[in-house]
Design an enzyme around this catalytic site. Structure first.
Site, short mmCIF file in Angstrom:
data_model
loop_
_atom_site.label_atom_id
_atom_site.label_comp_id
_atom_site.label_asym_id
_atom_site.label_seq_id
_atom_site.Cartn_x
_atom_site.Cartn_y
_atom_site.Cartn_z
N HIS A 85 0.95 -1.14 -0.21
CA HIS A 85 -0.11 -0.03 0.00
C HIS A 85 0.92 1.11 -0.12
CE1 HIS A 85 -4.22 -1.32 1.22
NE2 HIS A 85 -3.52 -2.58 0.77
N TYR B 224 -8.92 5.88 7.37
CA TYR B 224 -9.21 6.18 8.86
C TYR B 224 -9.95 7.39 8.69
CZ TYR B 224 -4.81 3.51 9.71
OH TYR B 224 -3.82 2.53 10.04
N PRO C 226 -3.58 0.79 18.53
CA PRO C 226 -3.53 0.35 17.27
C PRO C 226 -3.62 1.41 16.09
CG PRO C 226 -5.70 -0.35 17.84
CD PRO C 226 -4.95 0.35 19.21
N LYS D 236 1.72 0.41 14.79
CA LYS D 236 2.94 0.27 15.18
C LYS D 236 3.66 -0.78 16.13
CE LYS D 236 4.93 3.52 13.21
NZ LYS D 236 4.58 2.76 11.91
N TYR E 263 4.23 6.52 9.71
CA TYR E 263 3.32 5.48 9.33
C TYR E 263 4.15 4.40 8.50
CZ TYR E 263 -0.93 3.05 8.25
OH TYR E 263 -1.98 2.07 8.05
C1 PHB Z 1 -5.72 -3.99 10.74
O1 PHB Z 1 -5.87 -4.55 9.42
O2 PHB Z 1 -5.73 -4.99 11.66
C2 PHB Z 1 -4.96 -2.71 11.04
C3 PHB Z 1 -4.81 -2.02 10.18
C4 PHB Z 1 -4.22 -0.56 10.58
C5 PHB Z 1 -4.23 -0.25 11.62
C6 PHB Z 1 -4.81 -1.20 13.01
C7 PHB Z 1 -5.08 -2.29 12.33
O3 PHB Z 1 -3.87 0.92 12.22
#
Ligand code: PHB
Length: 390
Positions: A73, A201, A290, A294, A382
């Site tokens: 990605h 997000y 989460p 990280k 990120y």
């Molecule tokens: C996930 O796909 O589980 C996931 C992806 C991004 C995040 C947290 C969890 O920031």
């Protein structure tokens, strides 16, 4: 003579990768974990690997599958006030991330270690550690309840947030710096095609939502929720309604939900990472919420600092690197703590905030998406700051 050179408590990403890197340097280890192999390989966890995490896994031949089955990605979408804004990692920092679930990383690492003849003892718990003398002793109990012990030259606590090794290193299981959050994530796995090319997000007045992915046919998504939410409380239709409200006017492809869970949020850094011949890595040393993706990546970075320090200590009796381990690891840990906290507070609905607080949050989001410098900070953090030795 000791049973092994390094006793590693915990067969998660940190413990398994450490045993792999040590073996490449000719250093032996025994890895134990209280869970069964099936439990470790099947538990759904996070899914985003930083650029350098993938580099370590592929360059050390721990996983080739990440390149075949993982999905690269090159950006994410930040949504707020009904509009999406792409953060273009490739353009901003020339790096990307890989969507490759943690349990797949664990399958690869376990297979690699077993193929190399590694001693992996599942369903074996550490009950106590003594690492003040030259010979370290880890007391264990196996699945039949039989007590045992492993002697080694060093012990590493890679045993997660309820670490037994941490109790030895800090003198208590809960000694450190904590930050609690008044919300959690309700996570689902569903059978559906992806709803967007990249992760979304989304900050909204209905609360935060994250639209993540797993494969062409399975998706992972999260809703901000109360930490005490019963994961079965909402019907599928109510869950989809919440997702739609929170990412509107973006549309979502729904499908049967086949797993539900609630993830509690916490930030934690242990008061110390090392005592004598014991050190902590990964979640035993720190926990992040989460939102910044990280957790696993920070565990990998710890291991890249610790592995050469153990090599110097065990092969040459050189203490300098191990004496610097905590300071070097903590510099990255606190940057990741800040980034994870920042993403979390910027994106979640804060029920305690007044109108000023809500409007300030939108101002903060605009400061990121309207500015190349703001976007670049997010992209750099990120995709991950460069890891040691890479
Ligand atoms: C996930 O796909 O589980 C996931 C992806 C991004 C995040 C947290 C969890 O920031």
């Amino acid at each position: 003579m000791t049973d092994t050179q390094v006793a590693i408590v915990g067969a998660g990403p940190a413990g398994l990768l450490l045993s792999h890197l040590l073996a490449m340097d000719g250093i032996e280890s025994i890895v134990i974990d209280s869970r069964s192999r099936e439990n470790i390989e099947d538990t759904v966890r996070a899914g985003i690997l930083e650029h350098d995490t993938v580099k370590v896994l592929t360059e050390t031949a721990a996983s080739q599958r990440v390149l075949e089955d993982g999905i690269r990605h090159d950006g994410i979408e930040l949504r707020f006030a009904g509009a999406g804004h792409r953060i273009d990692f490739a353009k901003l920092v020339g790096r990307g991330v890989w969507l490759y679930p943690q349990h797949e990383v664990l399958r690869d690492l376990i297979a690699t270690r077993l193929a190399a003849g590694q001693a992996l003892r599942f369903e074996t718990s550490a009950t106590g550690v003594d690492a003040d003398a030259d010979v370290v002793r880890v007391a264990t109990v196996d699945q039949s309840g039989a007590p045992g012990a492993i002697t080694a030259e060093f012990v590493v606590g890679a045993d997660g947030s309820r670490s037994v090794v941490r109790a030895f290193v800090t003198g208590a299981t809960d000694s450190g710096h904590f930050h609690e959050y008044p919300f959690a994530w309700f996570g689902i796995l569903c059978e559906a095609p992806p709803s967007a090319p990249e992760l979304i997000y989304s900050n909204s007045e209905h609360g935060f939502a994250l639209i993540s992915q797993r494969s062409a046919t399975v998706q992972r998504m999260y809703l901000q929720c109360d930490p005490d939410l019963d994961p079965e409380a909402m019907s599928d239709a109510e869950v989809w309604e919440q997702f739609r409200l929170r990412v509107a006017p973006h549309d979502l492809v729904d499908g049967p939900i086949f797993q539900r869970d609630v993830l509690r949020f916490r930030s934690f850094v242990s008061s110390s990472l090392r005592r004598g011949r014991a050190a902590l890595v990964g979640d035993a040393a720190h926990t992040v919420p989460p939102t910044g993706a990280k957790g696993l990546n920070l565990a990998v970075a710890d291991v890249l600092v610790l592995a050469p320090a153990l090599r110097a200590l065990i092969a040459n009796g050189d203490q300098a690197l191990i004496d610097g381990y905590a300071e070097q690891a903590l510099a990255r840990v606190w940057k990741a703590q800040h980034f994870s906290w920042w993403m979390t507070q910027m994106l979640h609905r804060q029920d305690s905030a007044d109108a000023f607080g809500h409007l300030r949050q939108l101002g903060e989001l605009r400061s990121v998406v309207d500015s190349e410098a703001g976007q670049r900070y997010l992209a750099e953090a990120y995709t991950g700051w460069p890891m040691p030795g890479l």
